[in-house]
Design a protein around this motif. Structure first.
Motif, mmCIF file in Angstrom:
data_model
loop_
_atom_site.group_PDB
_atom_site.id
_atom_site.type_symbol
_atom_site.label_atom_id
_atom_site.label_comp_id
_atom_site.label_asym_id
_atom_site.label_seq_id
_atom_site.Cartn_x
_atom_site.Cartn_y
_atom_site.Cartn_z
ATOM 1 N N GLN A 183 29.837 -72.886 34.357
ATOM 2 C CA GLN A 183 30.026 -73.900 35.398
ATOM 3 C C GLN A 183 31.402 -73.777 36.047
ATOM 4 O OE1 GLN A 183 29.330 -77.681 33.532
ATOM 5 N NE2 GLN A 183 27.155 -77.283 33.160
ATOM 6 N N ALA A 184 32.421 -73.535 35.222
ATOM 7 C CA ALA A 184 33.783 -73.407 35.751
ATOM 8 C C ALA A 184 33.903 -72.171 36.641
ATOM 9 C CB ALA A 184 34.785 -73.332 34.603
ATOM 10 N N TYR A 185 33.285 -71.068 36.225
ATOM 11 C CA TYR A 185 33.342 -69.846 37.033
ATOM 12 C C TYR A 185 32.656 -70.057 38.392
ATOM 13 C CZ TYR A 185 34.976 -66.990 33.066
ATOM 14 O OH TYR A 185 35.710 -66.443 32.033
ATOM 15 N N TYR A 186 31.502 -70.708 38.374
ATOM 16 C CA TYR A 186 30.795 -70.935 39.633
ATOM 17 C C TYR A 186 31.567 -71.878 40.549
ATOM 18 C CZ TYR A 186 26.537 -68.321 38.539
ATOM 19 O OH TYR A 186 25.636 -67.315 38.289
ATOM 20 N N GLN A 187 32.232 -72.859 39.951
ATOM 21 C CA GLN A 187 33.071 -73.737 40.779
ATOM 22 C C GLN A 187 34.224 -72.936 41.394
ATOM 23 O OE1 GLN A 187 32.511 -76.614 41.842
ATOM 24 N NE2 GLN A 187 34.466 -77.305 42.668
#
Length: 659
Positions: free
Chosen positions: A88-92
């Motif tokens: 999730q952090a990478y996609y954000q």
């Protein structure tokens, strides 16, 4: 921070932490941001992962739009074994900065591990694409996505001097130009890229977005169809195609494409719901629009635009559960700044409906502060441009103009100018009801011509425009006029009159009259306090950057009055002022006078503009579907306790106001 980067590369992580300790307490925003980020990197390398996590929480709480910060959070979560949180952090991070190679690479590996092989392959392709690009170009892309535009531009231009046909460097420079509103340069660069690399779909997508911003919708739609033919199942391209159909009033096709996307449940589904909601709102289907916006926030609880879209209906009332949702979203650390801006404005509207005016104002103020922090607007630049207009255009200059016979002389454009939220949409709706008038949009074509005449250096002490008009031949003037007619033809039918409701055209009335001596000018004017307050609490889709502060609003209103006073002196009797207060208090007389001035027959349907079934795309769309009323008069008084700074900033404007 160059020394810190070298220490990190050398593995001297403890030294990095010691050197950054004081900087984390700095009052300098950028220094503190970098200190928090690099200290988190050092802590992760030292294996102090929970401390790194705490440092990143502090970083992203203040700078939620910092892509590399989210990427570092992804690295830390992955090291802690929390792969789904890391993903999730990478996609954000990629949503904020798609030039982050490490995030594409990491998401490819995690998606493959989770069994999502198609997504893993797509992400790996993105990583490989970035890996193949020169470091300077990737560096410029990163700077661009972090908002460091002028530094990114310098790097790009330096690289292109050595490699003039590098398509990704050209594309990056075009992205920078588009961000700086140098749209003609961006369009030319992307056209050139597509000549060199006609199969480069990323560049074609960017080209379409620039054409879209320039409201060259037919050309943009043709390009979108090329994308769709190459990648028919790409949800991003299908959504773009649908948006362009909507812009060109191909409503059935747009709705069909939106429904296909919602049925497929791929891509940015919440964003598709909002786009469909906007179209339904334009068509007058408020109930359908509300349902779409509600679906969007249920899918993405932090999606500020979904809540603001409900608020922007003007007639929608939030219930308690929605209020609680907005409160939770605006307070969440992971909420992006853009979403926080939308949420603050929506909460301001929700609390205004509850007559909680003090709390409502606090949210409107926060939203404006956040929005202003993203703006580079300077009041003095507008004042300088108004000075130039006043200096150049005088009655002697106008008397020297010569005009040739041209094909467009059978058309009479009606330019409705003024400030946003001044009642101009109501004036347009009245005229649109007339059988001899075609209504269009807030067309960007006149500002675009002015921008091109001014050249690349828009902030030079003495601008080229309007003085450059002396260098244009009568034939060149006619060519510009014909260009305007040709570019706007898609919005018109066969009526002899048509409207252009771009409010900012008040700055260019001299240019308008140079191109179209027969043009009609309507100045829509409203009480300064009502007008400025209404603009302050309105989050505009784009432009109108002056509206996010009382001081800049007052400066803009004052320059507008100064400019209109000058135009009335230069073109006596050729500008008709419609005072909103007079119009809503005595619509029959005022509408009759307006039509008489325009030399139009009085038609009964003009007195009931709310009954028109035309699509309306401005913030006032719901309000003009109601019978003409006086509800908007004196709205600022509900917030009077907070508006002393606005009153002070307006100063003499208030004492001189009369209608």
């Amino acid at each position: 921070m160059d020394t810190i980067k070298k220490l990190l590369a050398a593995g001297k992580f403890d030294v990095v932490l010691n050197q950054l300790q004081e900087r984390m307490l700095s009052d300098e925003s950028e220094e503190r941001k970098d200190a928090l980020y690099y200290s988190a990197v050092a802590l992760r390398y030292l294996g102090r992962l929970e401390e790194a996590h705490q440092r990143l929480d502090a970083l992203l709480d203040c700078w939620s739009d910092f892509g590399r910060g989210h990427q570092e959070l992804g690295h830390t979560m992955y090291a802690l074994g929390r792969e789904e949180t890391a993903l999730q952090a990478y996609y954000q991070a990629l949503k904020l900065n798609p030039a982050l190679y490490a995030s594409w690479d990491a998401t490819a590996r995690i998606e493959a591990k989770l069994g999502n092989l198609q997504q893993a392959e797509l992400n790996a392709e993105q990583a490989q694409f970035l890996q193949k690009q020169p470091k300077q170009v990737v560096g410029a892309l990163n700077l661009f996505h972090e908002g460091k535009l002028f530094k990114a531009e310098r790097i790009c231009r330096a690289y292109l001097q050595r490699n003039p046909h590098h398509v990704e460097a050209m594309r990056t420079l075009a992205l920078i130009g588009a961000k700086l509103d140098v749209l003609n340069d961006a369009e030319f660069l992307l056209e050139s890229v597509l000549v060199l690399a006609p199969d480069y779909n990323r560049a074609r997508y960017d080209y379409i977005k620039v054409l879209q911003r320039r409201q060259k919708f037919p050309q943009a739609l043709a390009q979108a169809k090329l994308l769709r033919s190459d990648e028919p199942y790409n949800p991003l391209y299908k959504a773009l195609h649908a948006n362009l159909c909507s812009a060109l009033d191909n409503h059935d096709e747009a709705l069909s494409l939106y429904d296909e996307l919602l049925s497929d449940k791929v891509g940015d589904v919440a964003g598709v719901y909002v786009a469909k909601g906007h179209l339904l709102k334009t068509l007058g289907d408020t109930k359908g629009a509300v349902a779409c916006y509600q679906q969007a926030y249920q899918l993405q609880p932090l999606f500020g635009d979904a809540f603001w879209s409900l608020a922007n209906l003007k007639t929608y009332r939030f219930d308690e559960s929605e209020y609680q949702r907005m409160q939770a979203a605006v307070s969440a650390n992971e909420t992006r700044v853009e979403d926080k801006i939308h949420l603050n404005f929506a909460l301001g509207k929700a609390l205004e409906q509850q007559e909680a005016y003090d709390e409502s104002f606090s949210y409107y103020r926060r939203g404006n502060v956040l929005k202003r922090e993203t703006s580079q607007y300077k009041s003095e630049v507008l004042s300088q441009r108004v000075d130039a207009q006043v200096e150049y255009f005088d009655r002697d200059t106008v008397a020297r103009w010569t005009h040739t016979s041209a094909q467009h002389r059978h058309l009479t454009p009606i330019f409705i100018v003024g400030l946003p939220r001044s009642g101009s949409t109501l004036v347009e709706q009245i005229l649109a009801a007339h059988s001899q008038v075609d209504s269009t949009l807030e067309l960007p074509n006149i500002p675009a011509i002015a921008h091109e005449l001014n050249g690349r250096q828009v902030d030079r002490k003495k601008p080229l425009y309007p003085y450059i008009l002396d260098e244009l031949s009568a034939q060149q003037v006619e060519q510009l006029a014909q260009r305007y007619v040709d570019e706007t033809r898609v919005y018109r039918s066969e009526a002899p009159f048509f409207t252009d409701k771009m409010p900012n055209n008040f700055r260019h009335i001299g240019l308008i009259k140079r191109l179209f001596p027969e043009a009609k000018i309507i100045d829509a004017r409203r009480d300064p306090m009502d007008c400025c307050w209404s603009a302050y609490k309105q989050l505009f889709a784009e432009g109108q950057e002056f509206s996010y502060g009382f001081d800049t609003l007052a400066d803009y209103y004052r320059d507008y009055l100064r400019m209109m006073k000058h135009w009335n002196q230069v073109f006596p009797g050729q500008i008709y002022t419609v005072f909103h207060e007079r119009l809503v208090n005595d619509p029959e007389l005022q509408i009759t006078n307006l039509l008489n001035h325009l030399e139009l027959e009085v038609e009964q349907q003009c007195f009931s503009p709310h009954q028109s079934d035309r699509s309306v795309k401005t913030a006032s769309s719901e309000q003009v579907r109601q019978p003409i009323n006086t509800k908007g008069i004196g709205q600022w008084r509900k917030f009077e306790a907070h508006l002393a700074p606005l009153k002070k900033a307006l100063g003499d404007v208030l004492s001189e106001w009369a209608y």
